[in-house]
Design a protein around this motif. Sequence first.
Motif, mmCIF file in Angstrom:
data_model
loop_
_atom_site.group_PDB
_atom_site.id
_atom_site.type_symbol
_atom_site.label_atom_id
_atom_site.label_comp_id
_atom_site.label_asym_id
_atom_site.label_seq_id
_atom_site.Cartn_x
_atom_site.Cartn_y
_atom_site.Cartn_z
ATOM 1 N N ASN A 49 0.793 -1.211 0.013
ATOM 2 C CA ASN A 49 -0.075 0.011 -0.020
ATOM 3 C C ASN A 49 0.709 1.161 0.081
ATOM 4 O OD1 ASN A 49 -2.105 -1.447 -0.006
ATOM 5 N ND2 ASN A 49 -2.484 -1.568 2.301
ATOM 6 N N TYR A 50 2.195 1.276 0.668
ATOM 7 C CA TYR A 50 2.792 2.390 0.871
ATOM 8 C C TYR A 50 4.076 2.399 0.337
ATOM 9 C CZ TYR A 50 -0.890 2.906 4.457
ATOM 10 O OH TYR A 50 -1.905 3.157 4.961
ATOM 11 N N LYS A 100 1.423 5.111 16.916
ATOM 12 C CA LYS A 100 1.018 5.335 15.613
ATOM 13 C C LYS A 100 2.353 6.028 14.939
ATOM 14 C CE LYS A 100 -3.227 5.225 16.942
ATOM 15 N NZ LYS A 100 -4.142 4.070 16.253
ATOM 16 N N VAL A 101 2.454 5.459 13.745
ATOM 17 C CA VAL A 101 3.746 5.870 12.910
ATOM 18 C C VAL A 101 3.151 7.023 11.943
ATOM 19 C CG1 VAL A 101 5.406 4.829 11.418
ATOM 20 C CG2 VAL A 101 4.609 3.419 13.111
ATOM 21 N N VAL A 102 3.641 8.056 12.002
ATOM 22 C CA VAL A 102 3.408 9.259 11.196
ATOM 23 C C VAL A 102 4.388 9.183 10.097
ATOM 24 C CG1 VAL A 102 3.573 11.685 11.129
ATOM 25 C CG2 VAL A 102 2.451 10.513 13.307
ATOM 26 N N ILE A 103 3.725 9.123 8.999
ATOM 27 C CA ILE A 103 4.430 9.107 7.787
ATOM 28 C C ILE A 103 4.409 10.391 6.957
ATOM 29 C CG2 ILE A 103 4.911 7.964 5.406
ATOM 30 C CD1 ILE A 103 5.615 6.181 8.192
ATOM 31 N N GLU A 104 5.661 10.930 6.458
ATOM 32 C CA GLU A 104 5.556 12.150 5.614
ATOM 33 C C GLU A 104 4.777 11.808 4.325
ATOM 34 O OE1 GLU A 104 8.425 15.682 4.149
ATOM 35 O OE2 GLU A 104 9.335 13.824 5.065
ATOM 36 N N ASN A 105 3.893 12.952 3.881
ATOM 37 C CA ASN A 105 3.106 12.859 2.778
ATOM 38 C C ASN A 105 2.088 11.803 2.639
ATOM 39 O OD1 ASN A 105 4.855 14.905 1.430
ATOM 40 N ND2 ASN A 105 6.350 13.438 0.792
ATOM 41 N N ILE A 106 1.611 11.332 3.915
ATOM 42 C CA ILE A 106 0.741 10.456 3.977
ATOM 43 C C ILE A 106 -0.449 11.038 5.014
ATOM 44 C CG2 ILE A 106 -0.207 8.209 4.880
ATOM 45 C CD1 ILE A 106 2.361 7.049 3.737
ATOM 46 N N ALA A 107 -1.759 11.114 4.793
ATOM 47 C CA ALA A 107 -2.682 12.067 5.564
ATOM 48 C C ALA A 107 -2.736 11.411 6.985
ATOM 49 C CB ALA A 107 -3.940 12.018 4.749
ATOM 50 N N HIS A 108 -2.836 9.931 6.986
ATOM 51 C CA HIS A 108 -3.049 9.494 8.284
ATOM 52 C C HIS A 108 -2.142 8.526 8.770
ATOM 53 C CE1 HIS A 108 -3.389 5.550 6.117
ATOM 54 N NE2 HIS A 108 -4.051 6.060 5.217
ATOM 55 N N SER A 109 -1.910 8.232 10.215
ATOM 56 C CA SER A 109 -0.822 7.461 10.534
ATOM 57 C C SER A 109 -1.000 6.227 10.305
ATOM 58 C CB SER A 109 -0.545 7.738 12.224
ATOM 59 O OG SER A 109 -2.100 7.265 12.752
ATOM 60 N N VAL A 110 -0.144 5.257 10.348
ATOM 61 C CA VAL A 110 -0.109 3.963 10.426
ATOM 62 C C VAL A 110 0.121 3.122 11.548
ATOM 63 C CG1 VAL A 110 1.014 1.848 8.936
ATOM 64 C CG2 VAL A 110 0.987 4.043 8.154
ATOM 65 N N SER A 111 -0.811 2.295 11.859
ATOM 66 C CA SER A 111 -0.672 1.376 13.147
ATOM 67 C C SER A 111 -0.681 0.088 12.769
ATOM 68 C CB SER A 111 -1.903 1.495 13.947
ATOM 69 O OG SER A 111 -2.207 2.838 14.384
#
Length: 554
Positions: free
Chosen positions: A429-430, A491-502
């Motif tokens: 997905n990412y 919560k993993v915050v990813i640059e240029n992605i609107a929501h965090s990844v868990s």
Amino acid sequence: MGFEVWVDLILFFALFALFAYIFASVTITNLHKVYLLFHFSMMLWPFCQFAIKTTENPTFQLFYVKLAFVSSPLLTTGWLLFTIFLTGQSKFLRRKISLFLFGPALLAALGVIVNPNGWFVLPVNGGYIQRTYGPIFWFNITILMIHFIVSLYIIYLALVSNNTPRIKKQVRHMLRGILVVAVFTLVDIFLNVILSKSLPVIPGMASLGVLLSAIIFVIAIHRDKVFDIVTIAHQDIIDTIEYGILVLDDNEIVVEINQSLLPHINLRIGDRFVMADILPQEPADEHIECFLHTYRERPLERTEIELLHPRINRYISIHAAPILVSGLMVGQIITFQDITELRRLIDETNLHNKILQEHNEALIKIQAELFQTNRKLNQMAITDSLTGCYNRHYLTQQLENEVMKNRKFQISFAILLLDIDFFKLVNDNYGHLVGDEVICNTVEVIKQSLRRTDILARYGGEEFIIYLPNTDESQAKILAERIKSTVESNKVVIENIAHSVSITISMGLLSINDFSVENRLSPKSYINDLFESVDKALYQAKNEGRNRIISVVR
């Protein structure tokens, strides 16, 4: 008795006075002792000539005549020996030559003493005041002439050789003495023996020659110190020393200056020495001022200075020291040493040391860089390049050591094997870069939940293994639940992605409390067995729905 009787006695006393003067005024060396014996033999001639005329007994007269003429070959032998010693012509003292030179003199003395058949001397008118001489007398005269000629030859060899000026000066003194005594003796023989029938006897001729020759030697000994070995050796040592030496009296008048200093300084004995005149005047130097102050104001102290003298463009060391007698200063001795070569060697040594120091610093720097590089290489060899935690190889090595200790001392421990659930979907997905960032962030979160002694290692891909030393089953379960909850809530915050990844994780937990069975296995086999057991537990957790812990106890 007429005046002619007293002439020889007067000459004898003059010789005795010279003998006493030599004995009292000079340092008595071995050579002086020999000379004094020689001088004493010279005194016998005038004494015997006087004594003959003081008695009318023919026996006593004959005794004095014999004693006088016994001293004659001894006198000429002494002249010859002194000539050999002073010129250093020791080859004339070899056995055959010595026998030729001194054997006839002893034979002549023996002939004088025995006087066989009157071959030496015969009385005239019943006494020996007037006498006639025989062949032994002329044999004595021949010996005298031979010694005279040999002495002149030895002197010639010394004067044309490479002897020092001092030796040649001594030889010239010897030559004067020999010529004087030889001339007066020959005149005496000619007038008082050969022409005795036609001319009146002239008393004291030979004695006067002996006295004059002795006076020549005494003047040389007193003025030129011909035989003063101590003084000569002292002067030779001073003149051969490479240092310049200057000796001053208490008024700074030069009383001694050696040969090494003379070419470089315009001073003579008797001149006044001024230290400031020989030092550089410009530019002003603090060290020179301090040296001069100590030299002038505190003369009882030793002082020295090293400087580059601009006049000769050489480095010199000047050392001044007082000459003390019974605690009182009677003069000063100043030495001058050329230290240019020494300074050059010191400067070269300092330069080499500086270069070596720079090389050493460069080597130390390289060594430090190599140390850091080795450290990094070692770190790279035991850590995972992505996450920075230990790799599986390092953990295996550590566990081999730990297992031995745990089995020996029956220490409980646990192993956690965890896997990120559905990690393939994160990559799909990412992308893999985000996947790597999720892995790294998860590792940081797990590290925060671990103890200082726990070891976290990447097992492969998204799987990680944790070694929990000195931990029983209940403690391991608590720690595993804490890690699972922390990761789940992260919560993993990813640059240029609107929501965090868990994400969530599945874990297999293996606790080891019983070591009875495993003691039969080697550490390596035992570890592989442990990894297989915990891997099965993890596989079971995944099959049962993930995000859970399956615990196994052994």
